[in-house]
Scaffold this active site. Structure first.
Site, PDB file in Angstrom:
ATOM      1  N   ASP A 176       0.821  -1.226   0.000  1.00  0.00           N
ATOM      2  CA  ASP A 176       0.000   0.000   0.000  1.00  0.00           C
ATOM      3  C   ASP A 176       0.848   1.267   0.000  1.00  0.00           C
ATOM      4  O   ASP A 176       0.432   2.292   0.544  1.00  0.00           O
ATOM      5  CB  ASP A 176      -0.974   0.002   1.195  1.00  0.00           C
ATOM      6  CG  ASP A 176      -1.746  -1.291   1.279  1.00  0.00           C
ATOM      7  OD1 ASP A 176      -2.275  -1.706   0.244  1.00  0.00           O
ATOM      8  OD2 ASP A 176      -1.807  -1.902   2.364  1.00  0.00           O
ATOM      9  N   LYS A 228       2.101   2.077  -5.307  1.00  0.00           N
ATOM     10  CA  LYS A 228       2.827   1.634  -6.512  1.00  0.00           C
ATOM     11  C   LYS A 228       2.070   1.980  -7.794  1.00  0.00           C
ATOM     12  O   LYS A 228       2.679   2.287  -8.815  1.00  0.00           O
ATOM     13  CB  LYS A 228       3.103   0.130  -6.431  1.00  0.00           C
ATOM     14  CG  LYS A 228       4.054  -0.220  -5.285  1.00  0.00           C
ATOM     15  CD  LYS A 228       4.263  -1.705  -5.139  1.00  0.00           C
ATOM     16  CE  LYS A 228       3.092  -2.449  -4.553  1.00  0.00           C
ATOM     17  NZ  LYS A 228       2.769  -2.104  -3.163  1.00  0.00           N
ATOM     18  N   GLY A 275      -4.311  -4.465  -4.228  1.00  0.00           N
ATOM     19  CA  GLY A 275      -5.273  -3.455  -4.652  1.00  0.00           C
ATOM     20  C   GLY A 275      -4.518  -2.208  -5.050  1.00  0.00           C
ATOM     21  O   GLY A 275      -3.773  -1.651  -4.253  1.00  0.00           O
ATOM     22  N   HIS A 276      -4.663  -1.825  -6.278  1.00  0.00           N
ATOM     23  CA  HIS A 276      -4.038  -0.592  -6.734  1.00  0.00           C
ATOM     24  C   HIS A 276      -5.128   0.433  -6.987  1.00  0.00           C
ATOM     25  O   HIS A 276      -6.057   0.161  -7.743  1.00  0.00           O
ATOM     26  CB  HIS A 276      -3.289  -0.806  -8.056  1.00  0.00           C
ATOM     27  CG  HIS A 276      -1.977  -1.489  -7.887  1.00  0.00           C
ATOM     28  ND1 HIS A 276      -1.190  -1.847  -8.944  1.00  0.00           N
ATOM     29  CD2 HIS A 276      -1.311  -1.844  -6.792  1.00  0.00           C
ATOM     30  CE1 HIS A 276      -0.085  -2.416  -8.486  1.00  0.00           C
ATOM     31  NE2 HIS A 276      -0.144  -2.424  -7.169  1.00  0.00           N
ATOM     32  N   GLN A 304       2.038  -5.996  -3.065  1.00  0.00           N
ATOM     33  CA  GLN A 304       2.433  -6.035  -1.643  1.00  0.00           C
ATOM     34  C   GLN A 304       3.757  -5.281  -1.445  1.00  0.00           C
ATOM     35  O   GLN A 304       3.968  -4.287  -2.116  1.00  0.00           O
ATOM     36  CB  GLN A 304       2.512  -7.487  -1.136  1.00  0.00           C
ATOM     37  CG  GLN A 304       1.150  -8.167  -1.015  1.00  0.00           C
ATOM     38  CD  GLN A 304       0.706  -8.862  -2.271  1.00  0.00           C
ATOM     39  OE1 GLN A 304       1.480  -9.519  -2.923  1.00  0.00           O
ATOM     40  NE2 GLN A 304      -0.561  -8.736  -2.622  1.00  0.00           N
TER      41      GLN A 304
HETATM   42  P1  IMP Z   1      -2.527 -12.966   1.814  1.00  0.00           P
HETATM   43  O1  IMP Z   1      -1.642 -12.263   0.835  1.00  0.00           O
HETATM   44  O2  IMP Z   1      -3.997 -12.808   1.505  1.00  0.00           O
HETATM   45  O3  IMP Z   1      -2.127 -14.380   2.008  1.00  0.00           O
HETATM   46  O4  IMP Z   1      -2.317 -12.251   3.244  1.00  0.00           O
HETATM   47  C1  IMP Z   1      -1.086 -12.337   3.950  1.00  0.00           C
HETATM   48  C2  IMP Z   1      -0.720 -11.000   4.572  1.00  0.00           C
HETATM   49  O5  IMP Z   1      -0.392 -10.066   3.543  1.00  0.00           O
HETATM   50  C3  IMP Z   1      -1.852 -10.334   5.375  1.00  0.00           C
HETATM   51  O6  IMP Z   1      -1.277  -9.641   6.472  1.00  0.00           O
HETATM   52  C4  IMP Z   1      -2.453  -9.353   4.390  1.00  0.00           C
HETATM   53  O7  IMP Z   1      -3.115  -8.285   5.047  1.00  0.00           O
HETATM   54  C5  IMP Z   1      -1.203  -8.894   3.677  1.00  0.00           C
HETATM   55  N1  IMP Z   1      -1.464  -8.388   2.317  1.00  0.00           N
HETATM   56  C6  IMP Z   1      -1.769  -9.097   1.210  1.00  0.00           C
HETATM   57  N2  IMP Z   1      -1.920  -8.285   0.152  1.00  0.00           N
HETATM   58  C7  IMP Z   1      -1.697  -7.029   0.579  1.00  0.00           C
HETATM   59  C8  IMP Z   1      -1.664  -5.741  -0.061  1.00  0.00           C
HETATM   60  O8  IMP Z   1      -1.871  -5.583  -1.271  1.00  0.00           O
HETATM   61  N3  IMP Z   1      -1.386  -4.687   0.750  1.00  0.00           N
HETATM   62  C9  IMP Z   1      -1.108  -4.815   2.062  1.00  0.00           C
HETATM   63  N4  IMP Z   1      -1.107  -5.983   2.704  1.00  0.00           N
HETATM   64  C10 IMP Z   1      -1.403  -7.085   1.964  1.00  0.00           C
END
Ligand code: IMP
Length: 424
Positions: free
Chosen positions: A13, A16, A40-41, A223
């Site tokens: 977040d 990007k 999420g962008h 991420q």
């Molecule tokens: P997963 O990617 O759904 O397996 O989640 C694993 C961890 O990564 C969790 O703490 C999510 O909140 C975090 N996470 C996954 N995608 C994002 C993102 O795009 N932004 C911020 N945190 C993320």
């Protein structure tokens, strides 16, 4: 022509999408290289705000080919919905390319993630529950189904039968859930196949040819570094590798192609989900950062945890990714604080650490060592050049640069393209 990588330096977040928008004029290909629709962008371009989860943000520009590379896990239903939504808004998606090697997120991945996260109770990671982790786990276990399997019905059924037998045993015997029916999955997924077919391509060959032809390629991570499966705050991480090295493995190109690695860093830090976060500020300052920065997850709507800029993790990201430059976002959010804090090191069990401690337990107990910089009152959103910023804001940027050891090339003071200011 060399490729560039855009990578988050914190816990995701960082903005990007904003960077891709800033560089879009110079790019011919934008490639998503890991994660799935957990990302999420938010992109504000030409007066429109769009939230993208899977489709690379380059899709908004007519001349850019958007590529979903091998290392991304794809929920075909979500991808097709996103494409339909974009087309509905007048965005042409015909230049989207999807690697046939991408692994599919299947209905049992979603179901299993729901029950396993519930089973973990207070130890749950707080995942996005999009089936990302279970899909990557099956990929590593060699029982995953790939996009290319959708185009051979016999193979698709055969692979599905084998894997579903085991998944249904777990769902019914361990978690007391209803089994999933293979026929339903086959019907839905073969339906998706027809609609996905025009986008499927050998994306590694495509990118190789593009680079040979002198085209500009931007590899876009999802991420952030601290959520990296290997280098992040394990186990509170995502199940893929956002670090720049993985961009090459996923896209199927060699390291000599890359000459720019752009680290995106927010002027403060946020995190969603569980896990250590040394500079988290649960008090009024953190609340204020969250409110001013509108810090709610793009994918899950969850409120993000907020805290002060942490030079320790960005320095770590510089090392892991070989950053050549920084793009500093959301500097405007820091207006109105009497003083602005920057974490320069951690104190762990009495010892000072200028780098992220190698042992995870120490990160959990790390206390931030802060330097306080003078704040500024002026709102920054109207600035159109770096020199127009108040001296204290410029000082903050310079200090970030010194502490991280990487030049800040652009700062952003708002969501639109005009609010990206080149430094120097
Ligand atoms: P997963 O990617 O759904 O397996 O989640 C694993 C961890 O990564 C969790 O703490 C999510 O909140 C975090 N996470 C996954 N995608 C994002 C993102 O795009 N932004 C911020 N945190 C993320």
């Amino acid at each position: 022509m060399p490729a560039s990588v855009v990578i988050g330096t914190q816990w995701g977040d960082e903005g990007k999408g904003k960077v891709v928008d800033y560089l879009a004029d110079r790019m011919d290909y934008v490639v998503r290289y890991q994660g799935g629709n957990n990302a999420g962008h938010t992109v504000v371009a030409e007066g429109r705000t769009l939230k993208l989860h899977l489709v690379p943000s380059g899709i908004l520009y007519d001349r850019i080919t958007s590529v979903i590379a091998d290392g991304v896990v794809v929920d075909p239903r979500v991808l097709l919905e996103e494409v339909a939504e974009l087309e509905g808004l007048g965005v042409d998606c015909s230049r989207l390319r999807l690697s046939g090697n991408c692994h599919l997120i299947m209905p049992y991945h979603l179901e299993l993630e729901k029950v396993t996260q519930r089973y973990l109770g207070k130890h749950a990671l707080g995942t996005t529950k999009r089936g990302i982790g279970p899909a990557y786990a099956d990929k590593a276990a060699r029982v995953g189904l790939r996009v290319q399997d959708l185009f051979d019905e016999r193979i698709f059924r055969e692979k599905l039968d084998v894997v579903l037998r085991e998944k249904n045993l777990v769902l019914t015997k361990v978690y007391n859930r209803l089994p999933l029916r293979a026929e339903d999955i086959v019907r839905d997924y073969l339906g998706y196949a027809e609609r996905l077919a025009p986008y499927v391509a050998d994306t590694s060959a495509l990118l190789h040819e593009a680079l040979r032809a002198g085209r500009h390629v931007l590899l876009e991570g999802a991420q952030g570094t601290m959520l990296d499966l290997d280098h992040g705050t394990y186990p509170f991480v995502t199940s893929s590798n956002p670090v720049a090295g993985y961009a090459l493995a996923s896209a199927g190109i060699g390291p000599r192609e890359v000459d720019r690695v752009i680290g995106v860093t927010k002027a403060y830090v946020t995190r969603v989900g569980a896990g250590p976060f040394p500079t988290e500020d649960p008090g009024p300052d953190g609340e204020r950062l969250g409110a001013r920065g509108r810090e709610f997850g793009t994918t899950t709507g969850r409120k993000r945890r907020c805290g002060w800029f942490d030079a320790v993790i960005v320095r770590y990201a510089a090392r892991l990714n070989g950053l050549t430059e920084l793009f500093l976002t959301k500097l405007d959010v820091l207006s109105g604080f009497r003083s602005v804090k920057v974490c320069t090191a951690y104190r762990c069990e009495g010892e000072l650490h200028e780098d992220v401690p190698a042992h995870q337990s120490l990160i959990h107990r790390a206390e931030p060592v802060y330097e306080e910089l003078e704040g500024w009152d002026q709102e920054l959103g109207g600035a159109r050049e770096f020199g127009a910023l108040p001296p204290a804001a410029r000082k903050f940027v310079e200090r970030v640069e010194e502490l991280v050891g990487v030049p800040v090339r652009v700062i952003s003071v708002g969501p639109t393209r005009e609010q990206s200011l080149p430094v120097g």
